[in-house]
Design a protein around this motif. Structure first.
Motif, PDB file in Angstrom:
ATOM      1  N   VAL A 259     -19.015  45.197 -61.022  1.00  0.00           N
ATOM      2  CA  VAL A 259     -19.288  45.952 -59.802  1.00  0.00           C
ATOM      3  C   VAL A 259     -19.971  47.270 -60.140  1.00  0.00           C
ATOM      4  CG1 VAL A 259     -18.208  47.210 -57.887  1.00  0.00           C
ATOM      5  CG2 VAL A 259     -17.468  44.884 -58.441  1.00  0.00           C
ATOM      6  N   ALA A 260     -19.498  47.959 -61.186  1.00  0.00           N
ATOM      7  CA  ALA A 260     -20.085  49.241 -61.567  1.00  0.00           C
ATOM      8  C   ALA A 260     -21.531  49.075 -62.006  1.00  0.00           C
ATOM      9  CB  ALA A 260     -19.266  49.888 -62.679  1.00  0.00           C
ATOM     10  N   ALA A 261     -21.839  48.004 -62.741  1.00  0.00           N
ATOM     11  CA  ALA A 261     -23.220  47.773 -63.174  1.00  0.00           C
ATOM     12  C   ALA A 261     -24.141  47.618 -61.971  1.00  0.00           C
ATOM     13  CB  ALA A 261     -23.296  46.540 -64.073  1.00  0.00           C
ATOM     14  N   ALA A 262     -23.693  46.874 -60.965  1.00  0.00           N
ATOM     15  CA  ALA A 262     -24.499  46.698 -59.753  1.00  0.00           C
ATOM     16  C   ALA A 262     -24.631  48.011 -58.996  1.00  0.00           C
ATOM     17  CB  ALA A 262     -23.865  45.627 -58.864  1.00  0.00           C
ATOM     18  N   MET A 263     -23.535  48.734 -58.866  1.00  0.00           N
ATOM     19  CA  MET A 263     -23.547  49.987 -58.122  1.00  0.00           C
ATOM     20  C   MET A 263     -24.449  51.021 -58.782  1.00  0.00           C
ATOM     21  SD  MET A 263     -21.803  50.207 -55.319  1.00  0.00           S
ATOM     22  CE  MET A 263     -20.847  49.003 -54.397  1.00  0.00           C
ATOM     23  N   LYS A 264     -24.309  51.197 -60.078  1.00  0.00           N
ATOM     24  CA  LYS A 264     -25.077  52.229 -60.774  1.00  0.00           C
ATOM     25  C   LYS A 264     -26.572  51.921 -60.769  1.00  0.00           C
ATOM     26  CE  LYS A 264     -21.585  54.791 -62.008  1.00  0.00           C
ATOM     27  NZ  LYS A 264     -21.378  56.142 -61.452  1.00  0.00           N
ATOM     28  N   ALA A 265     -26.920  50.647 -60.667  1.00  0.00           N
ATOM     29  CA  ALA A 265     -28.333  50.277 -60.626  1.00  0.00           C
ATOM     30  C   ALA A 265     -28.949  50.564 -59.269  1.00  0.00           C
ATOM     31  CB  ALA A 265     -28.504  48.804 -60.969  1.00  0.00           C
ATOM     32  N   HIS A 266     -28.209  50.272 -58.210  1.00  0.00           N
ATOM     33  CA  HIS A 266     -28.773  50.344 -56.865  1.00  0.00           C
ATOM     34  C   HIS A 266     -28.375  51.598 -56.095  1.00  0.00           C
ATOM     35  CE1 HIS A 266     -30.462  46.265 -56.863  1.00  0.00           C
ATOM     36  NE2 HIS A 266     -29.443  45.977 -57.649  1.00  0.00           N
ATOM     37  N   SER A 267     -27.281  52.191 -56.467  1.00  0.00           N
ATOM     38  CA  SER A 267     -26.826  53.416 -55.807  1.00  0.00           C
ATOM     39  C   SER A 267     -26.142  54.271 -56.869  1.00  0.00           C
ATOM     40  CB  SER A 267     -25.866  53.067 -54.662  1.00  0.00           C
ATOM     41  OG  SER A 267     -25.619  54.182 -53.848  1.00  0.00           O
TER      42      SER A 267
END
Length: 395
Positions: A259-267
């Protein structure tokens, strides 16, 4: 209407001044600026494809020069790619879960609180995403599969095996919660009892896979599993216009790392908060000390996050890089959070989901005007066990 990336660049509206990406050239500056402006609204595969079209050195320069500081680290970038690839593979399956605003929890924190209802996921937890992601990567249905779990990963694997036509064996520690074991037996998947905790069960399952020349599917220490679990992050970004904080319970770290990888990439400015029970905070202590630690197994309502982390886990460096805040909660705080969810929303969740809500409430004084998303990771708990948690003694 479908059109190529080049055509989409031509149709782009007037962009803000391009940031400086030294040595990348004027055309590449335009492309990078476009990605900066539209990274959240672009289809995920288009975004990944666009970034990967850059040469490796230029891609690294772009990632270092943009507002995604974590992704220039190799492990974080690999995790993000795993999430995007899992998202592509899982689109043919109905895995979307609702997200619900909780006005009362929002009032208590001084902002807004949203609950990601993964306890309503197929098999009753987020684990199905990771298990199905791994199974959809296997080309042959003849290879024997083994997995190890305290319950939720096993339930997810049983369903994923059935969905993809594979066969396998699930290894469980002796401490697995009875209701989950009964549910697993009902699936018809062969079970093996081995060890006192998740680590010992995993060791037995790995040994069996090696002996059979098969595939072991870890509940967290696997890029495809982590990627599947990380699709929750992409989903939340599409469901909410604004997120400032994400709260997730932490065991082996696969959920929060993905989840953190997705979040940090997009937001990239989203604050990721890892929540653990005090009785089993292995990842929390491992981050604090800088290496995987071994802690005694203590009883906890959050059996889904209990146990150790195997040596060489891919999740430790990811959690160190991508998780902003770590918090531990007591058993009383977990039980209180489970009770609040039942009173406010009629949700019967397991202890691991209560951990994330307890973390939100424990940080309430720091969340004024924040937009918080809390992942309710599972709901596999026997009614009698749930009632014993939320009913005060003597009533």
């Amino acid at each position: 209407m479908d059109y190529t990336i080049n055509e989409k660049f031509k149709r782009a509206p007037q962009l803000r001044p391009a940031p400086t990406y030294a040595g990348l050239g004027q055309l590449l500056q335009v492309a990078c600026n476009f990605l900066d402006l539209h990274y959240r609204s672009m289809p995920r595969t288009m975004l990944r494809c666009a970034i990967e079209q850059l040469a490796k050195d230029r891609r690294q320069a772009y990632l270092k020069g943009t507002h995604v500081p974590a992704l220039h680290r190799e492990a974080a970038w690999q995790a993000y790619r795993a999430v995007m690839e899992a998202d592509r593979r899982l689109r043919n399956y109905d895995l979307t879960t609702p997200i619900l605003q909780s006005p009362v929890l929002g009032q208590e924190t001084g902002g807004k609180a949203f609950l990601k209802l993964e306890h309503l996921q197929q098999t009753g937890s987020f684990k199905f995403r990771g298990a199905l992601s791994r199974m959809t990567r296997l080309e042959s249905s003849r290879v024997p599969i083994t997995a190890a779990s305290t319950g939720n990963h096993g339930l997810a694997m049983a369903r994923a095996l059935a969905e993809t036509g594979h066969t396998g064996t699930i290894f469980l520690p002796e401490t697995s919660e009875g209701q989950k074991v009964d549910a697993l037996r009902a699936t018809g998947v062969p079970l093996m009892i081995a060890g006192q905790d998740g680590v010992e069960a995993e060791q037995a399952a790995r040994a069996a896979a090696a002996a059979q020349l098969g595939v072991f599917v870890s509940p967290y220490n696997d890029w495809d599993v982590l990627g599947g679990q990380g699709t929750i992050g992409l989903e939340m970004l599409s469901q909410l216009r604004r997120i400032t904080h994400v709260f997730a319970s932490v065991g082996g770290g696969g959920l929060i790392a993905g989840v953190a990888a997705a979040m940090k990439a997009h937001s990239p400015y989203v604050q990721v908060v890892g929540c653990s029970p005090e009785a089993s905070a292995v990842m929390h202590e491992s981050i604090r000390t800088g290496s995987i630690v071994q802690l005694p197994v203590k009883p906890t309502l959050s059996d889904g996050t209990a146990g150790g982390i195997e040596p060489g886990s891919i999740t430790l460096p990811l959690c160190r890089q991508l998780v902003d805040t770590w918090i531990t909660v007591t058993e009383n705080e977990i039980a209180s959070a489970m009770q609040r969810l039942y009173e406010l929303h009629d949700f019967m969740v397991e202890g691991a989901a209560g951990v994330a809500v307890a973390g939100l409430l424990k940080m309430r004084t720091e969340l004024a005007e924040a937009h918080c998303a809390v992942i309710l990771c599972g709901g596999n708990i026997a009614p009698r066990n749930f009632n014993s948690v939320i009913t005060p003694p003597g009533q």
